[in-house]
Design an enzyme around this catalytic site. Structure first.
Site, PDB file in Angstrom:
ATOM      1  N   LYS A  69     -39.120 -27.928  21.957  1.00  0.00           N
ATOM      2  CA  LYS A  69     -37.904 -27.980  21.165  1.00  0.00           C
ATOM      3  C   LYS A  69     -38.015 -27.114  19.903  1.00  0.00           C
ATOM      4  CE  LYS A  69     -36.837 -31.592  18.447  1.00  0.00           C
ATOM      5  NZ  LYS A  69     -35.950 -32.404  17.634  1.00  0.00           N
ATOM      6  N   LYS A 107     -38.130 -27.563  12.824  1.00  0.00           N
ATOM      7  CA  LYS A 107     -38.582 -27.025  11.535  1.00  0.00           C
ATOM      8  C   LYS A 107     -40.071 -27.265  11.337  1.00  0.00           C
ATOM      9  CE  LYS A 107     -37.345 -31.142   8.990  1.00  0.00           C
ATOM     10  NZ  LYS A 107     -36.219 -31.805   9.621  1.00  0.00           N
ATOM     11  N   LYS A 143     -45.785 -39.742  14.022  1.00  0.00           N
ATOM     12  CA  LYS A 143     -45.877 -39.013  12.758  1.00  0.00           C
ATOM     13  C   LYS A 143     -47.212 -39.211  12.051  1.00  0.00           C
ATOM     14  CE  LYS A 143     -41.030 -38.409  11.550  1.00  0.00           C
ATOM     15  NZ  LYS A 143     -39.923 -38.803  10.664  1.00  0.00           N
TER      16      LYS A 143
HETATM   17  P1  ADP Z   1     -36.350 -31.103  13.316  1.00  0.00           P
HETATM   18  O1  ADP Z   1     -36.669 -31.494  14.745  1.00  0.00           O
HETATM   19  O2  ADP Z   1     -36.250 -29.647  13.120  1.00  0.00           O
HETATM   20  O3  ADP Z   1     -37.245 -31.801  12.331  1.00  0.00           O
HETATM   21  P2  ADP Z   1     -34.455 -33.111  12.657  1.00  0.00           P
HETATM   22  O4  ADP Z   1     -35.327 -34.102  13.326  1.00  0.00           O
HETATM   23  O5  ADP Z   1     -34.297 -33.179  11.182  1.00  0.00           O
HETATM   24  O6  ADP Z   1     -34.894 -31.637  13.075  1.00  0.00           O
HETATM   25  O7  ADP Z   1     -33.052 -33.168  13.371  1.00  0.00           O
HETATM   26  C1  ADP Z   1     -31.807 -33.211  12.759  1.00  0.00           C
HETATM   27  C2  ADP Z   1     -30.779 -33.279  13.859  1.00  0.00           C
HETATM   28  O8  ADP Z   1     -30.801 -32.082  14.648  1.00  0.00           O
HETATM   29  C3  ADP Z   1     -31.011 -34.423  14.846  1.00  0.00           C
HETATM   30  O9  ADP Z   1     -29.761 -34.975  15.202  1.00  0.00           O
HETATM   31  C4  ADP Z   1     -31.654 -33.763  16.033  1.00  0.00           C
HETATM   32  O10 ADP Z   1     -31.390 -34.445  17.233  1.00  0.00           O
HETATM   33  C5  ADP Z   1     -31.024 -32.380  16.028  1.00  0.00           C
HETATM   34  N1  ADP Z   1     -31.957 -31.377  16.563  1.00  0.00           N
HETATM   35  C6  ADP Z   1     -33.123 -30.995  15.996  1.00  0.00           C
HETATM   36  N2  ADP Z   1     -33.735 -30.045  16.718  1.00  0.00           N
HETATM   37  C7  ADP Z   1     -32.931 -29.793  17.789  1.00  0.00           C
HETATM   38  C8  ADP Z   1     -33.011 -28.895  18.909  1.00  0.00           C
HETATM   39  N3  ADP Z   1     -34.038 -28.060  19.060  1.00  0.00           N
HETATM   40  N4  ADP Z   1     -31.992 -28.892  19.807  1.00  0.00           N
HETATM   41  C9  ADP Z   1     -30.953 -29.732  19.648  1.00  0.00           C
HETATM   42  N5  ADP Z   1     -30.817 -30.607  18.626  1.00  0.00           N
HETATM   43  C10 ADP Z   1     -31.784 -30.649  17.703  1.00  0.00           C
END
Ligand code: ADP
Ligand code: NA
Length: 330
Positions: free
Chosen positions: A197, A200, A114
């Protein structure tokens, strides 16, 4: 036998959850409500480790809670609350921070990732100690299992180490939690870059399906998803990442297996697949959005649900913190 306890948190760092959040995490939370004693938390304290706007945070915390309820979390069957409503999280975090080695914390790869772009000098101490707060979240509730993705594994190891260290130094106090790797979790990829992946932070607007977006916009994004120059609808993540991603989404939303879908699309084209994925997404998000907006309209009910969740969480957390203080000589 009491049901095993799970704890899971999600950050209110966007207005809308995306399809990856739902299929990869939130839907499993909903399914675990009856087999586990589940504590689910909107982790707003974690959300301020990077700069934030207070009004937006307030709004996003409510949006997150409303979406979790709209997705099917039932406050009668799980404990849903907001992290900052239970002061014990911050209190235990300080204590655990005093048990965490500086070198140990420095080895957390997520902090390194990060801060890669802007450098550690620009980061907050809160971002550095993020995993310690996460350990506090988990350990306050005698959590048996923590549903985590691969990216959180190292943080869970730290949580286990801290629990064992505390227990060894001060006497048996914390349950040592296990990672719970969710089975058959759908990993959803960016619609425009299907090897990356859906996220957001990293996805381009056209690569992501946000659950609260106008369903017409989402349908359009699916119709413009990147595929390949072939024509066969077949699951092959190496050769056909775009088509495979669409099949994963359709399979998850319709609960039909991938082989069954491959059979159904024999002789059909990518256009048919995209149309059906778009329909399945619209069918899911339409009532989901309505439920979310209805909950947001009725602030009194929403606040009441979160207040009761916080009361239930606090009852457990305050008892644990009392034991901790006692052990430490406070
Ligand atoms: P982002 O990657 O969008 O920042 P977060 O890290 O806040 O999302 O993830 C919140 C939850 O959603 C976590 O449990 C994460 O494993 C799941 N998650 C996020 N993106 C994906 C994805 N593309 N496919 C499956 N699960 C996801
Ligand atoms: Na995360």
């Amino acid at each position: 036998m009491p049901r095993p306890r799970v704890f899971s948190g999600i950050q209110p760092t966007a207005d809308s959850f995306h399809l990856g959040n739902y299929l990869g995490a939130i839907r499993q939370w909903v399914e675990m409500q009856d087999t586990y004693d589940a504590f689910y938390c909107v982790v707003d304290l974690h959300a301020i480790t990077v700069g934030h706007d207070p009004n937006r945070l307030r709004e996003r915390t409510l949006l997150a809670a409303a979406q979790l309820l709209a997705a099917g979390l039932d406050p009668e069957r799980c404990t849903l609350f907001v992290q900052s409503h239970v002061a014990e999280h911050s209190q235990l975090s300080w204590i655990l921070g005093c048990l965490t080695g500086f070198g140990e914390a420095s080895r957390m790869t997520q902090f390194k990732d990060k801060t890669q772009r802007q450098g550690v000098e620009a980061a907050t101490v809160g971002l550095f100690t993020y995993p310690v707060l996460m350990a506090a979240d988990i350990l306050l509730y005698d959590t048996d299992q923590v549903p985590v993705g691969e990216d959180q594994r190292q943080h869970l190891e730290l949580t286990r180490d801290l629990a064992q260290r505390f227990n060894n130094r001060f006497g048996e106090t914390f349950r040592v939690p296990e990672a719970y790797i969710i089975k058959e979790t759908a990993k959803i990829y960016d619609l425009q870059e299907p090897r990356v992946k859906m996220s957001k932070s990293a996805s381009s607007p056209n690569g992501i399906i946000e659950l609260l977006d106008d369903p017409k916009v989402s349908a359009k994004r699916i119709r413009s998803a990147v595929t390949d120059s072939g024509r066969e609808v077949r699951f092959d993540e190496e050769e056909k990442p775009g088509v495979s991603n669409l099949l994963t989404i359709l399979s998850a939303l319709t609960r039909r297996s991938i082989p069954e879908l491959e059979d159904a699309y024999a002789g059909k084209g990518y256009g048919d697949l995209k149309r059906d994925v778009a329909d399945a997404v619209v069918e899911f998000v339409t009532p989901f959005r309505e439920r979310t907006f209805a909950l947001l309209e009725d602030r009194e009910t929403l606040d009441g649900i979160l207040a009761r969740g916080a009361d239930r969480a606090r009852a457990v957390a305050s008892e644990k913190l009392r034991q901790v203080h006692d052990r430490l000589g406070f």
